[in-house]
Motif scaffolding. Structure first.
Motif, PDB file in Angstrom:
ATOM      1  N   LEU A 244     115.424  45.635  17.267  1.00 36.81           N
ATOM      2  CA  LEU A 244     115.423  45.260  18.675  1.00 36.81           C
ATOM      3  C   LEU A 244     115.193  46.466  19.586  1.00 36.81           C
ATOM      4  N   LEU A 245     115.704  47.620  19.201  1.00 40.59           N
ATOM      5  CA  LEU A 245     115.434  48.830  19.980  1.00 40.59           C
ATOM      6  C   LEU A 245     113.946  49.154  19.984  1.00 40.59           C
ATOM      7  N   GLU A 246     113.315  49.053  18.823  1.00 43.64           N
ATOM      8  CA  GLU A 246     111.894  49.379  18.743  1.00 43.64           C
ATOM      9  C   GLU A 246     111.024  48.329  19.418  1.00 43.64           C
ATOM     10  N   LYS A 247     111.481  47.088  19.418  1.00 46.70           N
ATOM     11  CA  LYS A 247     110.746  46.051  20.148  1.00 46.70           C
ATOM     12  C   LYS A 247     110.794  46.328  21.645  1.00 46.70           C
ATOM     13  N   ALA A 248     111.955  46.740  22.151  1.00 43.72           N
ATOM     14  CA  ALA A 248     112.062  47.102  23.570  1.00 43.72           C
ATOM     15  C   ALA A 248     111.180  48.296  23.886  1.00 43.72           C
TER      16      ALA A 248
ATOM     17  N   HIS B 135     114.464  45.920  28.716  1.00 45.21           N
ATOM     18  CA  HIS B 135     113.662  45.106  27.802  1.00 45.21           C
ATOM     19  C   HIS B 135     114.359  44.781  26.488  1.00 45.21           C
ATOM     20  N   LEU B 136     115.621  45.202  26.345  1.00 40.80           N
ATOM     21  CA  LEU B 136     116.378  44.783  25.165  1.00 40.80           C
ATOM     22  C   LEU B 136     116.633  43.281  25.226  1.00 40.80           C
ATOM     23  N   GLU B 137     116.413  42.602  24.117  1.00 43.81           N
ATOM     24  CA  GLU B 137     116.499  41.146  24.098  1.00 43.81           C
ATOM     25  C   GLU B 137     117.821  40.623  23.545  1.00 43.81           C
ATOM     26  N   HIS B 138     118.793  41.510  23.378  1.00 45.08           N
ATOM     27  CA  HIS B 138     120.079  41.053  22.847  1.00 45.08           C
ATOM     28  C   HIS B 138     121.213  41.648  23.673  1.00 45.08           C
ATOM     29  N   PRO B 139     122.159  40.835  24.130  1.00 48.40           N
ATOM     30  CA  PRO B 139     123.231  41.351  24.992  1.00 48.40           C
ATOM     31  C   PRO B 139     124.248  42.227  24.276  1.00 48.40           C
ATOM     32  N   ASP B 140     124.212  42.282  22.929  1.00 49.53           N
ATOM     33  CA  ASP B 140     125.197  43.054  22.179  1.00 49.53           C
ATOM     34  C   ASP B 140     124.739  44.475  21.890  1.00 49.53           C
ATOM     35  N   ILE B 141     123.633  44.914  22.509  1.00 51.63           N
ATOM     36  CA  ILE B 141     123.132  46.281  22.336  1.00 51.63           C
ATOM     37  C   ILE B 141     122.933  46.891  23.720  1.00 51.63           C
ATOM     38  N   ARG B 142     123.279  48.162  23.844  1.00 52.70           N
ATOM     39  CA  ARG B 142     123.084  48.855  25.111  1.00 52.70           C
ATOM     40  C   ARG B 142     122.799  50.318  24.863  1.00 52.70           C
TER      41      ARG B 142
ATOM     42  N   ASP C 155     106.740  56.323  39.279  1.00 53.51           N
ATOM     43  CA  ASP C 155     105.709  56.464  38.254  1.00 53.51           C
ATOM     44  C   ASP C 155     105.841  55.441  37.142  1.00 53.51           C
ATOM     45  N   VAL C 156     106.930  54.658  37.134  1.00 50.08           N
ATOM     46  CA  VAL C 156     107.164  53.721  36.051  1.00 50.08           C
ATOM     47  C   VAL C 156     106.382  52.441  36.283  1.00 50.08           C
ATOM     48  N   PRO C 157     105.541  52.034  35.337  1.00 51.93           N
ATOM     49  CA  PRO C 157     104.778  50.799  35.520  1.00 51.93           C
ATOM     50  C   PRO C 157     105.687  49.603  35.605  1.00 51.93           C
ATOM     51  N   GLU C 158     105.361  48.682  36.486  1.00 49.30           N
ATOM     52  CA  GLU C 158     106.142  47.482  36.675  1.00 49.30           C
ATOM     53  C   GLU C 158     105.595  46.350  35.811  1.00 49.30           C
ATOM     54  N   GLY C 159     106.348  45.255  35.782  1.00 46.93           N
ATOM     55  CA  GLY C 159     105.872  44.067  35.104  1.00 46.93           C
ATOM     56  C   GLY C 159     105.931  44.173  33.604  1.00 46.93           C
ATOM     57  N   PRO C 160     105.069  43.441  32.882  1.00 51.50           N
ATOM     58  CA  PRO C 160     105.200  43.336  31.427  1.00 51.50           C
ATOM     59  C   PRO C 160     104.917  44.629  30.689  1.00 51.50           C
ATOM     60  N   GLY C 161     104.351  45.635  31.361  1.00 51.31           N
ATOM     61  CA  GLY C 161     104.011  46.859  30.656  1.00 51.31           C
ATOM     62  C   GLY C 161     105.200  47.720  30.337  1.00 51.31           C
ATOM     63  N   LEU C 162     106.321  47.529  30.980  1.00 54.18           N
ATOM     64  CA  LEU C 162     107.500  48.359  30.713  1.00 54.18           C
ATOM     65  C   LEU C 162     108.752  47.525  30.769  1.00 54.18           C
TER      66      LEU C 162
END
Length: 313
Positions: free
Chosen positions: A36-40, A94-101, A306-313
């Protein structure tokens, strides 16, 4: 030329639903925290895929108050490296699980390695006396080992802990079926048994009856591929001493035997009470605006704009 930066990130997770921290190749049903970290991290738009190099393994059901990993992010030409704060925010977004931070990030040298640079690791095991698992608060049931007894001989447990502390061959605490003969000599820098803080989730009628205990083990490294088993078996041994099922001298004899099949059989404490509490690094400066080894940031990285918005980040 593309901008490549290496980071050290600290992250935490509740391990109940994961197969462990390490990624698994086919995460259709179960998955590791690393998956999940690498997916984010895919949303960082790194030219090369971002891989988390985990410092410390944890098994299924084991939690982490703080684990760590290093990773490289290579941005497009002309884009500066992310600042550590921006990287932390982006991963959490972009983490998809609430049990990771992700807790915090640092820029580190390009040859830094999260596993090999660690000076020690501390594992915490939480035990609670005075109740059974089914009477414990639902918020605590996956976070500690519940014992029905209302009394532990803590002085005897602390005596047994002193036998474990120091440099020893810990072969006696490995799996009987494991044939890996990596060096079993390890140095436990600290073993402690102390009262733990009361849980805020305890029902008022149980609060006076329950007592939490913290058992901690600190070492640079534990048994190869069996470090968590070693910790859970040492914990079970100390608890057995507290219950009067073993004596401190029997724990010492077991340790000195260097044989997992000698003497009394060792139980294994449940995974749910075990936490990787912290991973320690020499010279790490936690101050804002600082990077590694007390050095001011050479490159402060990009600004929020400088951080891209939307689905890119």
């Amino acid at each position: 030329m593309a901008s490549r930066a290496r980071y050290l990130v600290f992250f935490q997770y509740v391990g109940t639903l994961f197969s462990g921290v390490m990624a698994i190749k086919r995460p259709e049903q179960r998955f590791g925290v690393q998956n999940l970290l690498e997916k984010a991290a895919e949303r960082l738009r790194s030219i090369t895929p971002v891989k988390f190099h985990i410092s410390s393994r944890t098994d299924a059901g084991v939690h982490a108050l703080e684990n760590s990993a290093h990773l490289d992010v290579q941005r497009l030409t002309g884009r500066p490296p992310f600042s550590p704060d921006i990287l932390t925010s982006a991963l959490n977004r972009h983490l998809e699980h609430p049990d990771i931070r992700v807790v915090r990030s640092f820029r580190v040298p390009d040859d830094f390695h999260a596993r090999f640079e660690a000076t020690s690791r501390t594992y915490l095991y939480r035990v609670v006396t005075g109740c059974s698992l089914d009477t414990l608060s639902v918020f605590d049931q996956n976070l500690c080992w519940a014992l029905r007894t209302e009394h532990l001989d803590v002085a005897a447990m602390q005596e047994a802990a002193r036998h474990l502390q120091g440099t020893h061959n810990f072969q006696a605490f490995r799996s009987v079926s494991e044939n890996n003969w990596q060096n079993p000599v390890k140095t436990l820098l600290r073993v402690s048994v102390v009262p733990g803080p009361a849980s805020p989730f305890t029902h008022p009628q149980l609060r006076r009856k329950l007592q939490f205990w913290d058992i901690e083990f600190e070492s640079k490294s534990f048994l190869y591929k069996q470090g968590l088993l070693q910790v859970r078996r040492m914990t079970a041994s100390l608890v057995a001493v507290g219950l009067g099922l073993l004596t401190p001298s029997q724990v010492k004899e077991k340790l000195e035997s260097q044989d997992p099949q000698s003497g009394p059989a060792l139980l294994v404490a449940p995974a749910r009470g075990l936490f990787l509490k912290s991973v320690h690094y020499a010279g790490l400066d936690w101050s804002p605006g600082k990077d590694w080894y007390n050095r001011p940031s050479v490159s402060r990285g990009c600004s929020p704009g400088d951080v891209p918005e939307g689905p890119g980040l």
